[in-house]
Design a protein around this motif. Sequence first.
Motif, PDB file in Angstrom:
ATOM      1  N   TYR A  42       3.486   6.766  -3.990  1.00  0.00           N
ATOM      2  CA  TYR A  42       4.469   5.760  -4.375  1.00  0.00           C
ATOM      3  C   TYR A  42       5.238   6.245  -5.599  1.00  0.00           C
ATOM      4  O   TYR A  42       4.649   6.742  -6.555  1.00  0.00           O
ATOM      5  CB  TYR A  42       3.787   4.430  -4.683  1.00  0.00           C
ATOM      6  N   THR A  43       6.536   6.032  -5.591  1.00  0.00           N
ATOM      7  CA  THR A  43       7.370   6.389  -6.736  1.00  0.00           C
ATOM      8  C   THR A  43       7.433   5.199  -7.685  1.00  0.00           C
ATOM      9  O   THR A  43       7.019   4.088  -7.349  1.00  0.00           O
ATOM     10  CB  THR A  43       8.797   6.753  -6.292  1.00  0.00           C
ATOM     11  N   ASP A  44       8.001   5.441  -8.851  1.00  0.00           N
ATOM     12  CA  ASP A  44       8.189   4.346  -9.811  1.00  0.00           C
ATOM     13  C   ASP A  44       9.069   3.250  -9.220  1.00  0.00           C
ATOM     14  O   ASP A  44       8.843   2.067  -9.455  1.00  0.00           O
ATOM     15  CB  ASP A  44       8.793   4.864 -11.108  1.00  0.00           C
ATOM     16  N   ALA A  45      10.082   3.637  -8.465  1.00  0.00           N
ATOM     17  CA  ALA A  45      10.981   2.658  -7.841  1.00  0.00           C
ATOM     18  C   ALA A  45      10.217   1.798  -6.834  1.00  0.00           C
ATOM     19  O   ALA A  45      10.438   0.584  -6.752  1.00  0.00           O
ATOM     20  CB  ALA A  45      12.149   3.368  -7.164  1.00  0.00           C
ATOM     21  N   ASP A  46       9.306   2.413  -6.054  1.00  0.00           N
ATOM     22  CA  ASP A  46       8.495   1.657  -5.095  1.00  0.00           C
ATOM     23  C   ASP A  46       7.619   0.646  -5.829  1.00  0.00           C
ATOM     24  O   ASP A  46       7.523  -0.520  -5.426  1.00  0.00           O
ATOM     25  CB  ASP A  46       7.599   2.597  -4.282  1.00  0.00           C
ATOM     26  N   LEU A  47       6.991   1.100  -6.888  1.00  0.00           N
ATOM     27  CA  LEU A  47       6.124   0.208  -7.662  1.00  0.00           C
ATOM     28  C   LEU A  47       6.917  -0.911  -8.320  1.00  0.00           C
ATOM     29  O   LEU A  47       6.462  -2.055  -8.372  1.00  0.00           O
ATOM     30  CB  LEU A  47       5.351   1.009  -8.699  1.00  0.00           C
ATOM     31  N   GLU A  48       8.099  -0.595  -8.828  1.00  0.00           N
ATOM     32  CA  GLU A  48       8.939  -1.615  -9.455  1.00  0.00           C
ATOM     33  C   GLU A  48       9.374  -2.660  -8.426  1.00  0.00           C
ATOM     34  O   GLU A  48       9.358  -3.858  -8.701  1.00  0.00           O
ATOM     35  CB  GLU A  48      10.160  -0.955 -10.109  1.00  0.00           C
TER      36      GLU A  48
END
Length: 179
Positions: A27-33
């Motif tokens: 998961y990328t930071d954008a996915d987590l956000e």
Amino acid sequence: MLKHFVILLLILGTIAQQKKKKDLTSYTDADLERLYDEWEENDEDELEEDELPEHKRPQKKLDLESMKAQAKNPEELLMMSKKGQTLMMFVNVVDTSQPTKRDIRPFTEKWTSLWQSQLFNNHVDIQVFVIDDNRAIFMFKDGSQAMEAKTFLLKQEYVSEVSIEGQIFKGPANPKSEL
């Protein structure tokens, strides 16, 4: 907090299985956000007003007329109108033993840090940022505390000037000061 983290992990796992079978570690930071935003939208627990970020807090209606009636002077009016709002104060510092010297950053850092701790001991919550060799910003989360800090700072021997909301107050270290 742990409960929220467990729920977040469960949601992450469920979404990962449903959508693309994406590995949780990829998961990328954008996915987590995005996931966090989705979680916040579906969260039943509303945050208390004082826990919300300042830009999301409901704006209180300022009744200027009643504030004018209650305030004894312009400073009190400013304190009442800035209650609960962020306010910045600029403070200029001069080393009185070398008044013409401009490269005094360590001196400025030392004294502004000391003043910050003294104000904190008096329950005035501020952050201090040295922005120039002889200038600092004092940032108040509650702007109503700024006048108390201004009064304190104007008594300090190394303060040449304090500026709040466009108003400039001369300190003891100002050569043009009439103290």
